[in-house]
Design a protein around this motif. Sequence first.
Motif, PDB file in Angstrom:
ATOM      1  N   LEU A 134      19.159  34.905  39.180  1.00 31.45           N
ATOM      2  CA  LEU A 134      18.213  35.410  38.165  1.00 31.45           C
ATOM      3  C   LEU A 134      18.409  34.689  36.828  1.00 31.45           C
ATOM      4  CD1 LEU A 134      18.394  39.220  38.928  1.00 31.45           C
ATOM      5  CD2 LEU A 134      16.317  37.810  39.007  1.00 31.45           C
ATOM      6  N   ALA A 135      19.678  34.473  36.456  1.00 33.59           N
ATOM      7  CA  ALA A 135      19.958  33.806  35.175  1.00 33.59           C
ATOM      8  C   ALA A 135      19.446  32.363  35.202  1.00 33.59           C
ATOM      9  CB  ALA A 135      21.455  33.837  34.900  1.00 33.59           C
ATOM     10  N   ARG A 136      19.505  31.747  36.385  1.00 35.40           N
ATOM     11  CA  ARG A 136      19.005  30.358  36.485  1.00 35.40           C
ATOM     12  C   ARG A 136      17.480  30.334  36.347  1.00 35.40           C
ATOM     13  NH1 ARG A 136      23.216  26.930  38.692  1.00 35.40           N
ATOM     14  NH2 ARG A 136      25.118  27.998  38.054  1.00 35.40           N
ATOM     15  N   ILE A 137      16.831  31.336  36.934  1.00 36.22           N
ATOM     16  CA  ILE A 137      15.362  31.396  36.795  1.00 36.22           C
ATOM     17  C   ILE A 137      15.019  31.562  35.311  1.00 36.22           C
ATOM     18  CG2 ILE A 137      13.266  32.714  37.359  1.00 36.22           C
ATOM     19  CD1 ILE A 137      14.542  33.476  40.035  1.00 36.22           C
ATOM     20  N   GLU A 138      15.774  32.428  34.642  1.00 33.02           N
ATOM     21  CA  GLU A 138      15.511  32.657  33.218  1.00 33.02           C
ATOM     22  C   GLU A 138      15.789  31.387  32.406  1.00 33.02           C
ATOM     23  OE1 GLU A 138      18.035  35.524  31.225  1.00 33.02           O
ATOM     24  OE2 GLU A 138      16.467  35.936  29.744  1.00 33.02           O
ATOM     25  N   LYS A 139      16.878  30.691  32.756  1.00 33.70           N
ATOM     26  CA  LYS A 139      17.215  29.467  32.024  1.00 33.70           C
ATOM     27  C   LYS A 139      16.098  28.419  32.153  1.00 33.70           C
ATOM     28  CE  LYS A 139      21.067  26.242  31.489  1.00 33.70           C
ATOM     29  NZ  LYS A 139      22.352  25.788  32.045  1.00 33.70           N
ATOM     30  N   LEU A 140      15.511  28.340  33.335  1.00 29.70           N
ATOM     31  CA  LEU A 140      14.484  27.313  33.578  1.00 29.70           C
ATOM     32  C   LEU A 140      13.124  27.699  33.008  1.00 29.70           C
ATOM     33  CD1 LEU A 140      15.309  26.248  37.253  1.00 29.70           C
ATOM     34  CD2 LEU A 140      15.739  24.984  35.143  1.00 29.70           C
ATOM     35  N   THR A 141      12.834  28.987  32.959  1.00 34.97           N
ATOM     36  CA  THR A 141      11.462  29.401  32.607  1.00 34.97           C
ATOM     37  C   THR A 141      11.381  30.201  31.311  1.00 34.97           C
ATOM     38  OG1 THR A 141      11.668  31.508  33.794  1.00 34.97           O
ATOM     39  CG2 THR A 141      10.868  29.616  35.068  1.00 34.97           C
ATOM     40  N   GLY A 142      12.530  30.713  30.839  1.00 29.92           N
ATOM     41  CA  GLY A 142      12.508  31.600  29.673  1.00 29.92           C
ATOM     42  C   GLY A 142      12.114  33.027  30.029  1.00 29.92           C
ATOM     43  N   VAL A 143      11.928  33.283  31.318  1.00 31.32           N
ATOM     44  CA  VAL A 143      11.512  34.631  31.748  1.00 31.32           C
ATOM     45  C   VAL A 143      12.531  35.176  32.746  1.00 31.32           C
ATOM     46  CG1 VAL A 143       9.749  35.932  33.015  1.00 31.32           C
ATOM     47  CG2 VAL A 143       9.058  34.102  31.445  1.00 31.32           C
ATOM     48  N   LEU A 144      13.013  36.387  32.475  1.00 31.34           N
ATOM     49  CA  LEU A 144      13.888  37.060  33.444  1.00 31.34           C
ATOM     50  C   LEU A 144      13.013  37.968  34.294  1.00 31.34           C
ATOM     51  CD1 LEU A 144      16.838  37.669  34.367  1.00 31.34           C
ATOM     52  CD2 LEU A 144      16.821  39.558  32.725  1.00 31.34           C
ATOM     53  N   PRO A 145      12.807  37.621  35.572  1.00 34.99           N
ATOM     54  CA  PRO A 145      11.883  38.438  36.369  1.00 34.99           C
ATOM     55  C   PRO A 145      12.469  39.812  36.676  1.00 34.99           C
ATOM     56  CG  PRO A 145      12.666  36.526  37.631  1.00 34.99           C
ATOM     57  CD  PRO A 145      13.376  36.491  36.318  1.00 34.99           C
ATOM     58  N   LEU A 146      11.592  40.769  36.915  1.00 36.28           N
ATOM     59  CA  LEU A 146      12.036  42.097  37.351  1.00 36.28           C
ATOM     60  C   LEU A 146      12.668  41.953  38.727  1.00 36.28           C
ATOM     61  CD1 LEU A 146       9.326  44.852  36.766  1.00 36.28           C
ATOM     62  CD2 LEU A 146      11.716  44.860  36.026  1.00 36.28           C
ATOM     63  N   PHE A 147      13.809  42.596  38.931  1.00 33.68           N
ATOM     64  CA  PHE A 147      14.490  42.509  40.221  1.00 33.68           C
ATOM     65  C   PHE A 147      14.886  43.903  40.699  1.00 33.68           C
ATOM     66  CE2 PHE A 147      18.859  42.355  42.184  1.00 33.68           C
ATOM     67  CZ  PHE A 147      18.413  42.057  43.458  1.00 33.68           C
ATOM     68  N   TYR A 148      14.557  44.204  41.956  1.00 34.10           N
ATOM     69  CA  TYR A 148      14.969  45.455  42.576  1.00 34.10           C
ATOM     70  C   TYR A 148      15.853  45.123  43.772  1.00 34.10           C
ATOM     71  CZ  TYR A 148      11.198  47.553  39.871  1.00 34.10           C
ATOM     72  OH  TYR A 148      10.390  47.972  38.854  1.00 34.10           O
ATOM     73  N   GLN A 149      17.103  45.599  43.744  1.00 32.66           N
ATOM     74  CA  GLN A 149      17.986  45.372  44.889  1.00 32.66           C
ATOM     75  C   GLN A 149      17.706  46.434  45.939  1.00 32.66           C
ATOM     76  OE1 GLN A 149      22.185  45.057  44.022  1.00 32.66           O
ATOM     77  NE2 GLN A 149      22.732  45.270  46.188  1.00 32.66           N
ATOM     78  N   GLY A 150      17.352  45.991  47.143  1.00 35.61           N
ATOM     79  CA  GLY A 150      17.080  46.942  48.219  1.00 35.61           C
ATOM     80  C   GLY A 150      16.578  46.228  49.446  1.00 35.61           C
ATOM     81  N   ASP A 151      16.373  47.020  50.485  1.00 39.97           N
ATOM     82  CA  ASP A 151      16.065  46.453  51.799  1.00 39.97           C
ATOM     83  C   ASP A 151      14.603  46.709  52.168  1.00 39.97           C
ATOM     84  OD1 ASP A 151      16.082  46.147  54.794  1.00 39.97           O
ATOM     85  OD2 ASP A 151      18.197  45.765  54.327  1.00 39.97           O
TER      86      ASP A 151
END
Length: 338
Positions: A41-58
């Motif tokens: 997630l931090a890498r996505i934010e570093k590349l785009t400036g946006v931290l996407p919403l994330f839900y941990q689950g199955d």
Amino acid sequence: MRVLVTGGLGYIGSHTCVQMIEAGMTPIIVDNLYNSKTTVLARIEKLTGVLPLFYQGDICDRDFLDNVFHLNDIDAVIHFAGLKAVNESVDAPLEYYKNNVHGTLVLVEAMQAASVNTMVFSSSATVYGEPATTPVTEEFPTKAINPYGRSKLMVEECLVDIQKAHPEMSITLLRYFNPVGAHPSGEMGEDPQGIPNNLMPFISQVAVGRREYLSVFGNDYPTVDGTGVRDYIHVLDLADGHLAALNHKGKEAGLHIYNLGTGNGFSVLQMVEAFSKSSGVEVAYQIAPRRPGDIAECWADPGKAKRELHWEATRTIDDMTTDTWRWQSNNPNGYPDA
Ligand code: NAD
Ligand code: UFG
């Protein structure tokens, strides 16, 4: 467009999230972390400036999915979540049918309950089994030869029936050929746990010193140099294929099927040579017996995707090997733990 991305922290999902954000879309990620880490997630934010919403689950957990759909106004789903190792699927078929087949059915139920009608599904060239000729078009007969492949084919067949019964749905089956490469920044790439099954991560781990040598599985196939030939496609081209699918077919009810490949085949030894050239590191290899279940050669006819999705792969073998090496040499042990 707000898109639920199942398996969005995995290899292809994470690159697709970056391309989506760059294109102004909003990915909402669901992942159970079976084969990924939250540090993506931090890498996505570093590349785009946006931290996407994330839900941990199955995705097998209906209550969990209902809650995610309830909390977010979702327009479409890209469904990457699943298990993907052929060998593992032979030893643990139940897990494969549960995650890949049952998980998809639970997801579709949750989509229907939330009135979400659009899905793009990660299928695979594995559904063609051993093709009689190459290049492979979408009309070729399907035949799976291991539990992983059967799980993908079963999902395809379920989705065909479901779409027929619910003609308002738009379902796109994307049959990937061999995804390789990494984000050109060196921040994101493939991070297989344990010993890699696939060629490219194995080569790059040999190059970076994590493994001694590559075993080349067979050099007596009827191919250009006796080693297996595949259609390797850069993961960012593949990611862009998902955006094209959503943009061109996502709003069109129906069942749509596309090959995502380059249309070119490269042998194992050609890939080793290309990687050595890009990295400047000699990749040690030994010829080993054929791997059971492997086919001699397979590459896509990607013409339908070009005509209907206005998409085609543009990145070269050199891009694939150079980007893989940048990722692997910057992150010799993959992503850090959370
Ligand atoms: P990956 O393992 O890197 O990503 C899959 C993600 O899904 C992982 O982050 C994992 O934690 C998550 N996941 C697995 N089961 C889940 C579950 N039940 N609930 C929630 N999350 C779950 O794999 P990838 O290479 O990014 O592949 C993505 C999809 O594309 C898979 O469906 C795979 O079968 C398909 N595919 C991959 C390839 C390939 O060679 N990489 C080729 C053809 C098709
Ligand atoms: N290979 C080696 N040594 C290795 C690994 C692979 O020689 O250590 C060879 C294989 O024999 C094959 C080629 O490299 O000739 C490619 O093998 P991969 O395992 O990288 O890829 P596959 O074509 O066997 O399968 C991959 C995914 C499947 C997917 C399929 C088609 O693993 O899940 O592509 O998309 F279904």
